[in-house]
Design a protein around this motif. Structure first.
Motif, PDB file in Angstrom:
ATOM      1  N   ILE A  46       5.244   8.118   4.016  1.00  0.00           N
ATOM      2  CA  ILE A  46       6.351   7.528   3.375  1.00  0.00           C
ATOM      3  C   ILE A  46       7.062   8.363   3.634  1.00  0.00           C
ATOM      4  CG2 ILE A  46       6.682   7.160   0.818  1.00  0.00           C
ATOM      5  CD1 ILE A  46       4.014   6.114   0.330  1.00  0.00           C
ATOM      6  N   ARG A  47       7.035   9.619   3.077  1.00  0.00           N
ATOM      7  CA  ARG A  47       7.942  10.853   3.411  1.00  0.00           C
ATOM      8  C   ARG A  47       8.989  10.873   4.510  1.00  0.00           C
ATOM      9  NH1 ARG A  47       4.313  15.285   0.726  1.00  0.00           N
ATOM     10  NH2 ARG A  47       5.084  15.319  -1.679  1.00  0.00           N
ATOM     11  N   VAL A  59       5.066   5.259  -5.645  1.00  0.00           N
ATOM     12  CA  VAL A  59       5.520   5.164  -7.084  1.00  0.00           C
ATOM     13  C   VAL A  59       4.746   5.887  -7.828  1.00  0.00           C
ATOM     14  CG1 VAL A  59       5.566   3.655  -9.463  1.00  0.00           C
ATOM     15  CG2 VAL A  59       6.409   2.704  -7.306  1.00  0.00           C
ATOM     16  N   LEU A  60       3.040   5.959  -7.105  1.00  0.00           N
ATOM     17  CA  LEU A  60       2.489   6.646  -8.512  1.00  0.00           C
ATOM     18  C   LEU A  60       2.367   8.558  -7.925  1.00  0.00           C
ATOM     19  CD1 LEU A  60      -0.703   4.777  -8.285  1.00  0.00           C
ATOM     20  CD2 LEU A  60       0.535   5.107 -10.597  1.00  0.00           C
ATOM     21  N   HIS A  61       2.828   8.903  -7.240  1.00  0.00           N
ATOM     22  CA  HIS A  61       2.786  10.185  -6.854  1.00  0.00           C
ATOM     23  C   HIS A  61       4.790  10.529  -6.506  1.00  0.00           C
ATOM     24  CE1 HIS A  61       1.721  14.089  -5.188  1.00  0.00           C
ATOM     25  NE2 HIS A  61       2.987  13.595  -3.979  1.00  0.00           N
ATOM     26  N   LEU A  62       5.521   9.982  -6.218  1.00  0.00           N
ATOM     27  CA  LEU A  62       6.379  10.386  -5.657  1.00  0.00           C
ATOM     28  C   LEU A  62       7.515  10.253  -7.333  1.00  0.00           C
ATOM     29  CD1 LEU A  62       7.471   9.158  -2.092  1.00  0.00           C
ATOM     30  CD2 LEU A  62       6.994  11.595  -2.936  1.00  0.00           C
ATOM     31  N   ILE A  63       7.604   8.740  -7.991  1.00  0.00           N
ATOM     32  CA  ILE A  63       8.191   8.906  -9.013  1.00  0.00           C
ATOM     33  C   ILE A  63       7.477   9.383 -10.639  1.00  0.00           C
ATOM     34  CG2 ILE A  63       9.453   6.893 -10.540  1.00  0.00           C
ATOM     35  CD1 ILE A  63       9.756   5.330  -7.966  1.00  0.00           C
ATOM     36  N   GLU A  64       6.415   8.968 -10.721  1.00  0.00           N
ATOM     37  CA  GLU A  64       5.687   9.313 -11.652  1.00  0.00           C
ATOM     38  C   GLU A  64       4.676  10.066 -11.809  1.00  0.00           C
ATOM     39  OE1 GLU A  64       2.330   5.915 -12.482  1.00  0.00           O
ATOM     40  OE2 GLU A  64       3.523   4.666 -12.699  1.00  0.00           O
ATOM     41  N   GLN A  65       5.329  11.501 -10.499  1.00  0.00           N
ATOM     42  CA  GLN A  65       4.706  12.877 -10.059  1.00  0.00           C
ATOM     43  C   GLN A  65       3.647  12.576 -10.814  1.00  0.00           C
ATOM     44  OE1 GLN A  65       7.495  15.058 -12.214  1.00  0.00           O
ATOM     45  NE2 GLN A  65       9.055  13.941  -9.994  1.00  0.00           N
ATOM     46  N   ARG A  66       2.728  12.015 -10.629  1.00  0.00           N
ATOM     47  CA  ARG A  66       1.114  12.194 -10.665  1.00  0.00           C
ATOM     48  C   ARG A  66       0.893  12.897  -9.186  1.00  0.00           C
ATOM     49  NH1 ARG A  66      -1.622   7.228 -13.773  1.00  0.00           N
ATOM     50  NH2 ARG A  66       0.007   6.630 -14.741  1.00  0.00           N
ATOM     51  N   ASP A 109       0.919  -1.274  -0.125  1.00  0.00           N
ATOM     52  CA  ASP A 109       0.123   0.136   0.139  1.00  0.00           C
ATOM     53  C   ASP A 109       0.737   1.374  -0.597  1.00  0.00           C
ATOM     54  OD1 ASP A 109       0.631  -0.739   2.678  1.00  0.00           O
ATOM     55  OD2 ASP A 109      -0.591   0.095   3.708  1.00  0.00           O
ATOM     56  N   TRP A 110       2.370   1.811   0.653  1.00  0.00           N
ATOM     57  CA  TRP A 110       3.213   2.798   0.404  1.00  0.00           C
ATOM     58  C   TRP A 110       3.352   2.611  -0.860  1.00  0.00           C
ATOM     59  CZ3 TRP A 110       6.218   3.323   5.238  1.00  0.00           C
ATOM     60  CH2 TRP A 110       5.799   3.644   6.153  1.00  0.00           C
ATOM     61  N   ARG A 111       3.430   1.250  -1.290  1.00  0.00           N
ATOM     62  CA  ARG A 111       4.703   1.197  -2.743  1.00  0.00           C
ATOM     63  C   ARG A 111       4.331   1.913  -3.308  1.00  0.00           C
ATOM     64  NH1 ARG A 111       6.771  -3.910  -3.394  1.00  0.00           N
ATOM     65  NH2 ARG A 111       4.258  -4.586  -3.858  1.00  0.00           N
ATOM     66  N   GLU A 112       2.437   1.484  -3.226  1.00  0.00           N
ATOM     67  CA  GLU A 112       2.009   1.582  -4.823  1.00  0.00           C
ATOM     68  C   GLU A 112       1.151   3.680  -4.696  1.00  0.00           C
ATOM     69  OE1 GLU A 112      -1.847  -0.046  -3.587  1.00  0.00           O
ATOM     70  OE2 GLU A 112      -1.480  -1.928  -4.992  1.00  0.00           O
ATOM     71  N   ILE A 113       1.900   4.219  -3.724  1.00  0.00           N
ATOM     72  CA  ILE A 113       1.930   5.685  -3.193  1.00  0.00           C
ATOM     73  C   ILE A 113       2.945   6.224  -4.332  1.00  0.00           C
ATOM     74  CG2 ILE A 113       1.077   7.258  -2.049  1.00  0.00           C
ATOM     75  CD1 ILE A 113      -1.217   5.708  -0.525  1.00  0.00           C
TER      76      ILE A 113
END
Length: 178
Positions: A163-164, A133-140, A127-131
């Motif tokens: 996460i941060r 990847v989507l927000h921090l890496i893909e910058q959605r 549940d952390w990894r999905e967020i």
């Protein structure tokens, strides 16, 4: 002890001398001076730095020393063009950009940090990894992340905050600054 040190020196020389020769040639040093500069690089490393460093640290320091040795060679041999500053069209940034290169050690450290951040994210719970990847890496945007994962905004923000905090604690303890 001296025999161990000699073996470490010999192994390090054999491992990095080819890379250093290629880099020296890429800097534009004439073939007749390549061996001298590579030898000076190893002597400078052996005189001032530890043989117990990691391979990445050794290579980064050797490349930094090599770059400085090449710069010294060009300065001694007046490789750089003389530029007149009397003309109206003189642009110092154009002249300087010809001679400035990125620092090899800094690039390697950034690459290692990014690799470790990526590994850390991939080893997080799902549940952390999905967020992450989507927000921090893909910058959605966070609203889009909430929609994709079918989460409430408050839940998504709380997980992102955790996460941060986790990443900050992990990398501050190692003196990284991602």
């Amino acid at each position: 002890m001296q025999q161990d040190r000699d073996e470490l020196l010999r192994a390090m020389y054999e491992e990095y001398q080819g890379t250093l020769r290629r880099a020296t040639k890429n800097y534009g040093v004439p073939d007749g001076y390549v061996d001298d500069i590579v030898q000076e690089t190893f002597v400078a490393y052996f005189s001032h730095y530890s043989l117990e460093w990691t391979d990445a640290q050794k290579k980064a320091m050797l490349m930094t020393i090599l770059k400085n040795k090449c710069t010294d060679y060009f300065r001694r041999n007046k490789h750089y063009d003389c530029v007149s500053m009397d003309t109206e069209v003189f642009d110092e940034t154009d002249v300087l950009s010809q001679y400035v290169t990125s620092d090899t050690l800094e690039k390697i450290l950034v690459d290692e940090t990014l690799r470790e951040v990526r590994e850390t994210i991939m080893n997080m719970k799902d549940d952390w990894r999905e967020i992450a990847v989507l927000h921090l890496i893909e910058q959605r945007p966070l609203s889009e992340v909430c929609q994709i994962l079918d989460l409430k905004s408050s839940v998504c923000r709380m997980r992102l905050s955790r996460i941060r905090k986790y990443l900050r604690e992990r990398f501050n303890s190692k003196r990284y600054h991602p």
